[in-house]
Design a protein around this motif. Structure first.
Motif, PDB file in Angstrom:
ATOM      1  N   ASN A  45      45.303  30.868  41.622  1.00 23.03           N
ATOM      2  CA  ASN A  45      46.021  30.781  40.347  1.00 23.03           C
ATOM      3  C   ASN A  45      46.941  31.978  40.163  1.00 23.03           C
ATOM      4  O   ASN A  45      48.075  31.832  39.693  1.00 23.03           O
ATOM      5  CB  ASN A  45      45.017  30.730  39.188  1.00 23.03           C
ATOM      6  N   GLU A  46      46.412  33.159  40.549  1.00 24.33           N
ATOM      7  CA  GLU A  46      47.208  34.372  40.390  1.00 24.33           C
ATOM      8  C   GLU A  46      48.457  34.292  41.270  1.00 24.33           C
ATOM      9  O   GLU A  46      49.568  34.585  40.820  1.00 24.33           O
ATOM     10  CB  GLU A  46      46.341  35.590  40.780  1.00 24.33           C
ATOM     11  N   SER A  47      48.244  33.875  42.543  1.00 21.72           N
ATOM     12  CA  SER A  47      49.399  33.796  43.446  1.00 21.72           C
ATOM     13  C   SER A  47      50.371  32.716  42.982  1.00 21.72           C
ATOM     14  O   SER A  47      51.591  32.859  43.097  1.00 21.72           O
ATOM     15  CB  SER A  47      48.951  33.543  44.888  1.00 21.72           C
ATOM     16  N   ASN A  98      55.433  31.295  40.579  1.00 25.98           N
ATOM     17  CA  ASN A  98      56.173  30.688  39.469  1.00 25.98           C
ATOM     18  C   ASN A  98      57.194  31.661  38.907  1.00 25.98           C
ATOM     19  O   ASN A  98      58.334  31.287  38.607  1.00 25.98           O
ATOM     20  CB  ASN A  98      55.193  30.276  38.361  1.00 25.98           C
ATOM     21  N   LYS A 104      36.200  32.133  42.562  1.00 32.47           N
ATOM     22  CA  LYS A 104      36.978  33.326  42.895  1.00 32.47           C
ATOM     23  C   LYS A 104      38.263  32.937  43.610  1.00 32.47           C
ATOM     24  O   LYS A 104      39.349  33.448  43.331  1.00 32.47           O
ATOM     25  CB  LYS A 104      36.142  34.250  43.803  1.00 32.47           C
ATOM     26  N   GLU A 105      38.107  32.035  44.578  1.00 28.98           N
ATOM     27  CA  GLU A 105      39.267  31.591  45.357  1.00 28.98           C
ATOM     28  C   GLU A 105      40.289  30.923  44.441  1.00 28.98           C
ATOM     29  O   GLU A 105      41.496  31.130  44.568  1.00 28.98           O
ATOM     30  CB  GLU A 105      38.784  30.614  46.449  1.00 28.98           C
ATOM     31  N   ASN A 106      39.757  30.132  43.499  1.00 26.60           N
ATOM     32  CA  ASN A 106      40.638  29.460  42.537  1.00 26.60           C
ATOM     33  C   ASN A 106      41.412  30.477  41.722  1.00 26.60           C
ATOM     34  O   ASN A 106      42.617  30.313  41.489  1.00 26.60           O
ATOM     35  CB  ASN A 106      39.806  28.587  41.591  1.00 26.60           C
ATOM     36  N   ALA A 107      40.683  31.517  41.281  1.00 26.59           N
ATOM     37  CA  ALA A 107      41.338  32.545  40.473  1.00 26.59           C
ATOM     38  C   ALA A 107      42.437  33.226  41.286  1.00 26.59           C
ATOM     39  O   ALA A 107      43.536  33.481  40.767  1.00 26.59           O
ATOM     40  CB  ALA A 107      40.306  33.565  40.013  1.00 26.59           C
ATOM     41  N   ARG A 108      42.123  33.479  42.571  1.00 25.58           N
ATOM     42  CA  ARG A 108      43.109  34.133  43.427  1.00 25.58           C
ATOM     43  C   ARG A 108      44.343  33.243  43.593  1.00 25.58           C
ATOM     44  O   ARG A 108      45.488  33.684  43.476  1.00 25.58           O
ATOM     45  CB  ARG A 108      42.487  34.429  44.801  1.00 25.58           C
ATOM     46  N   ARG A 127      50.862  31.949  39.888  1.00 28.79           N
ATOM     47  CA  ARG A 127      51.571  32.515  38.748  1.00 28.79           C
ATOM     48  C   ARG A 127      52.734  33.393  39.235  1.00 28.79           C
ATOM     49  O   ARG A 127      53.851  33.313  38.731  1.00 28.79           O
ATOM     50  CB  ARG A 127      50.598  33.348  37.910  1.00 28.79           C
ATOM     51  N   LEU A 128      52.437  34.205  40.286  1.00 33.42           N
ATOM     52  CA  LEU A 128      53.474  35.076  40.835  1.00 33.42           C
ATOM     53  C   LEU A 128      54.616  34.250  41.413  1.00 33.42           C
ATOM     54  O   LEU A 128      55.793  34.551  41.227  1.00 33.42           O
ATOM     55  CB  LEU A 128      52.879  35.988  41.918  1.00 33.42           C
TER      56      LEU A 128
END
Ligand SMILES: Nc1ncnc2c1ncn2[C@@H]1O[C@H](COP(=O)(O)OP(=O)(O)OP(=O)(O)O)[C@@H](O)[C@H]1O
Length: 844
Positions: free
Chosen positions: A523-525, A530, A517-521, A527-528
């Motif tokens: 990754n999302e941040s 980036n 979950k933390e990884n997904a979070r 991406r933002l």
């Protein structure tokens, strides 16, 4: 070669060594040639039988031409009688040989000994050679065999799973003496070729049943256990296993599970196999075993290994543990390491079991006996831990109460037994029909076996039957029940893990999920970020583009500046040339200031007003780019009616032919150059005259309020302080805000009012006096670029803050006071050191 294997049944007096060397100890007796005429005195050793024998031939398993050397004692006719074998199989002369008188015989025996030794040596060498050659091959084969064993085990497990994790064996006991005596016939028919089928003969018809294996009355305990073995080994592999015997009373359930001391049953053999197999696997896996034994008697659990006397009062209950298994807290569960310990425990449990005599069985089991073996294992390589159970259950016999003819306590026992067996039947039926609800809790028996009946365990059922025609009905019932059990389709069995290990794995799984979950979070941040970075990069590129453009334009400007500088230099040269033609020289007035010579060295003087400049046309062009324009020039340009289109304030530098230590700027409003105000020119000439009277050369900057004509006068009080008074009586007053809005173009005036003093005066008659009515109509501000601070003590009316606030200078009290001070007191300015700023300044 052991002593005594070589038997000399006929000792020749002469042995042809040559021929023997070729033939060796050939058993076909073609070797040595015996010469009969040379027989020795050892006549007792020469027999007819021995004549056909050969020297050194082994008697073991050979033809009847030699006597078997059953005794190890060497006989006189054997080689060993005359030769002694050492530890290394070498033969040496025996003391017996000394008694041999015939030298030939002695020599031949010695020769035989030597030959034997050489042969032995040769054999040893060959053996060593073989060892060397075959050693690696042997090791490789051993390894291959071990791998094959593993593969076989895996395939066997797969095969069992394919066959189904519930397996049903049928075992039929022989007719007992009682049945035979009563003349009951055998109703069970077996076909030895079909080990999975049996038929029941009833009323001239046959009913066929199929099971995984059928054991007839002749099958012994070993044969039965051989088929059970794979399921037992599965328990070692980490599977939960349940083996139980079901059947009518007196059909041999206890015999199959417990057995007798002579014919030990499944329980003992299973534990024996567990120990043996664990020993062979000990290099890979460490095993630990513990055994508990309990019975369900009248729906109560009794610990058969407990030595306490309060068994009747002690109540054992089934509890479900956190990992889903069912435990009986308080159960005695000793660890076992040897088969002797196991046998001892099983005997103890069997003794404590509730048995009673019924019409069907003299020692009938009146309870369900359950042996639970707990197997703990730890893989030495991977460290994986497992814990599995093996249940060995001897059920109480199913019985028809009417038939066994019981009453009282036995009747009650029978009712409980039948009820629990019925519950077992219900569970089996529910499993077979894949019912979502399995009624495990309807009896203690099924509740205890919950984790080992159905689900992910391996189950083996022995259905015990009687061959007697008298038990035909019960036999048919039992077989029908077994057929239902066999019909249960179970999923594949699952290896069990240690609960502690499971808990650890669960925790790791949860941790991994949280990390995911933390990884997904993240990754999302990321991406933002980036996206943000990309957009900023775009902005940056745009800015870079702009910077490049700005640089380009800057270069263009620089180029333009260089061109202008060149042009300026050219113009300067022209001015210089023009100046050289003049009578007097002027100091350079335009920027850059650095190129200017110091004022002290300037010897310019103000030319008389109205005097035409010889190079007016040339210098007129020049002065347009200058901030400071000479008075003469400004006279020509600033006041020239032809230049009136330049609608902006001008600053005029006035150069006096005195010693220049300060510079004063004078700015003229555009309107000053208006033709209607040309009389300012006249006034200015007066100013110029006064300037010429000044002691020392001064350059003044005079700032004139826009739209107001210059009609002021200039006066100097002393060398250190100058004030300029302007008269505006002739013109309409300009609004005060116009004055306030005005700022000198001189940076020093605009930068800090604290360092400036603006003295304002509105003289009506030009001599410095100010009429009352015109006091508020002053329009001109003159700034003297000198750091001056008005001494408020000496000039009380002057309020210092007012003086220091720039715009506020335009006030009546200040003006009057300054005016008065100028007219009457002409205050001396003196240089003092300011305490606050640590700078020197002039004080009025
Ligand atoms: N396969 C067999 N070979 C020889 N004897 C047998 C065999 N099976 C059972 N017997 C004998 O039959 C008798 C009854 O056996 P056993 O007590 O094991 O029956 P049971 O099913 O356990 O009865 P219960 O349910 O009443 O306890 C015993 O004397 C036993 O030795």
């Amino acid at each position: 070669m052991p002593e005594g294997d070589f038997v000399v049944t006929a000792l020749p007096t002469f042995i042809d060594l040559d021929s023997e060397q070729e033939s060796g100890t050939s058993p076909d007796c073609t070797g040595p040639t015996v010469k009969s005429e040379q027989y020795t005195s050892v006549e007792e050793s020469t027999t007819d039988e021995g004549k056909n024998s050969c020297v050194g031939e082994s008697t073991t398993g050979k033809a009847g031409n030699t006597e078997p050397s059953s005794t190890m004692e060497p006989r006189p006719e054997t080689l060993g009688y005359f030769m002694e074998a050492l530890d290394n199989d070498c033969l040496v002369e025996s003391p017996m040989l000394k008694g041999v008188a015939t030298p030939d015989l002695r020599a031949s025996i010695k020769l035989l000994g030597t030959k034997y030794n050489s042969l032995m040596e040769k054999n040893k060498m060959e053996i060593n050679k073989c060892k060397k050659e075959c050693g690696p091959r042997y090791e490789a084969l051993k390894k291959k065999y071990a791998n094959e064993c593993l593969e076989r085990r895996r395939l066997y497990n797969e095969l069992i799973e394919l066959r189904g994790n519930i397996r049903v064996f049928c075992r039929c006991r022989p007719l007992n003496s009682d049945e035979i005596s009563k003349g009951y016939s055998n109703v069970i028919d077996f076909d030895p070729l079909h080990e999975t089928e049996l038929q029941i003969i009833c009323d001239s018809s046959k009913k066929q049943f199929k099971f995984d294996h059928v054991f007839g009355p002749a099958a012994n305990q070993e044969a039965v256990f051989a088929e059970t073995l794979p399921v037992v080994v599965s328990a070692l592999d980490g599977y939960n296993v349940c083996i139980f015997a079901y059947g009518q009373t007196g059909t041999g359930k206890t015999f199959t599970m417990e057995g007798t001391p002579e014919n030990r049953g499944v329980n003992y053999r299973a534990l024996e196999v567990l120990f043996n197999t664990s020993a062979t696997r000990s290099s890979d896996v460490a095993y630990g075993f513990s055994v508990s034994m309990l019975e369900v008697y009248n729906e109560r659990i009794r610990d058969l290994l407990s030595e306490s006397t309060d068994q009747a009062t002690k109540k054992l209950e089934i509890k479900q543990s956190a990992d889903g298994t069912h435990e009986v807290p308080g159960l005695v569960e000793p660890e076992v390491c040897t088969t002797d310990e196991v046998w001892k425990i099983l005997r103890t449990g069997a003794r404590n079991r509730s048995v009673g005599s019924t019409a069907a069985n003299e020692l009938s089991s009146r309870s369900h006996c359950l042996v639970r073996v707990t197997i703990k294992s730890e893989n030495r390589v991977s460290g994986q831990r497992r814990r599995s159970h093996m249940w060995l259950v001897d059920l109480a016999g199913s019985e028809r109460i009417s038939k066994i003819d019981v009453e009282g306590e036995r009747l009650r026992e029978s009712q409980f037994i039948n009820r629990s067996l019925s519950a077992l039947g219900d569970v089996i039926s529910a499993l077979a029909s894949k019912n979502p609800h399995i009624p495990y809790r309807n009896s203690k028996l099924t509740h205890l076996l919950q984790s080992s009946l159905g689900g992910d365990c391996k189950t083996l059922m022995f259905v015990q039957i009687s061959p007697s025609s008298s038990d035909l009905g019960e036999t048919t019932c039992s077989l029908n029940f077994a057929t239902r059990v066999r019909g249960i389709e179970q999923g594949p069995a699952r290896k069990q893990t240690d609960p502690a290990e499971s808990f650890k794995l669960k925790q790791i799984t949860e941790k991994l999920r949280a990390e995911e979950k933390e990884n997904a979070r993240l990754n999302e941040s990321m991406r933002l970020l980036n996206m943000k970075y990309t957009s900023r990069e775009n902005v940056f590129q745009t800015l870079q583009e702009k910077v490049r453009e700005a640089e380009q334009s800057s270069r263009n400007y620089q180029q333009r500046v260089r061109e202008l500088e060149n042009q300026l230099a050219a113009e300067k040269r022209v001015v210089k040339d023009n100046t050289a033609t003049c009578q007097f020289t002027k100091p350079p007035l335009g920027p850059p200031q650095k190129q200017r010579p110091p004022l002290g060295r300037i010897t310019n003087r103000v030319p008389p007003m109205g005097r035409p400049r010889p190079t007016a046309s040339t210098s007129g062009t020049l002065s347009q780019n200058k901030e400071n324009t000479s008075l003469a020039a400004s006279n020509s340009y600033g006041l020239n009616p032809q230049n009136r289109g330049v609608n902006k304030a001008r600053r005029v530098s006035v150069a006096a032919p005195l010693q220049a230590k300060r510079r004063t700027s004078l700015a003229f409003p555009p309107s000053m150059r208006d033709p209607q105000t040309m009389n300012a020119e006249r006034k200015y000439s007066q100013l110029e005259q006064q300037l010429s009277q000044m002691r020392g050369q001064r350059r003044l900057s005079v700032a004139v309020v826009p739209a107001t004509p210059l009609v002021g006068a200039y006066s100097a009080s002393n060398s250190k302080y100058r004030s300029i008074f302007m008269s505006s009586s002739k013109y309409a007053p300009s609004p005060p805000n116009a004055v306030s809005a005005w700022r000198s173009r001189l940076p020093t005036v605009a930068a800090s009012s604290r360092q400036q003093v603006r003295l304002v005066r509105s003289p009506a008659n030009g001599n410095g006096s100010t009429p009352e009515g015109e006091a508020s109509n002053s329009r001109y501000c003159f700034s003297v670029q000198k750091r001056v601070q008005v001494d408020s003590l000496r000039h009380q009316p002057l309020r210092v803050p007012q003086v220091l606030t720039g715009a506020g200078v335009y006030g009546l009290p200040l003006r009057d006071n300054v005016n008065g001070a100028t007219r009457f007191a002409a205050p001396q300015a003196k240089r003092v050191l300011c305490n606050n700023s640590k700078r020197r300044m002039s004080v009025l």
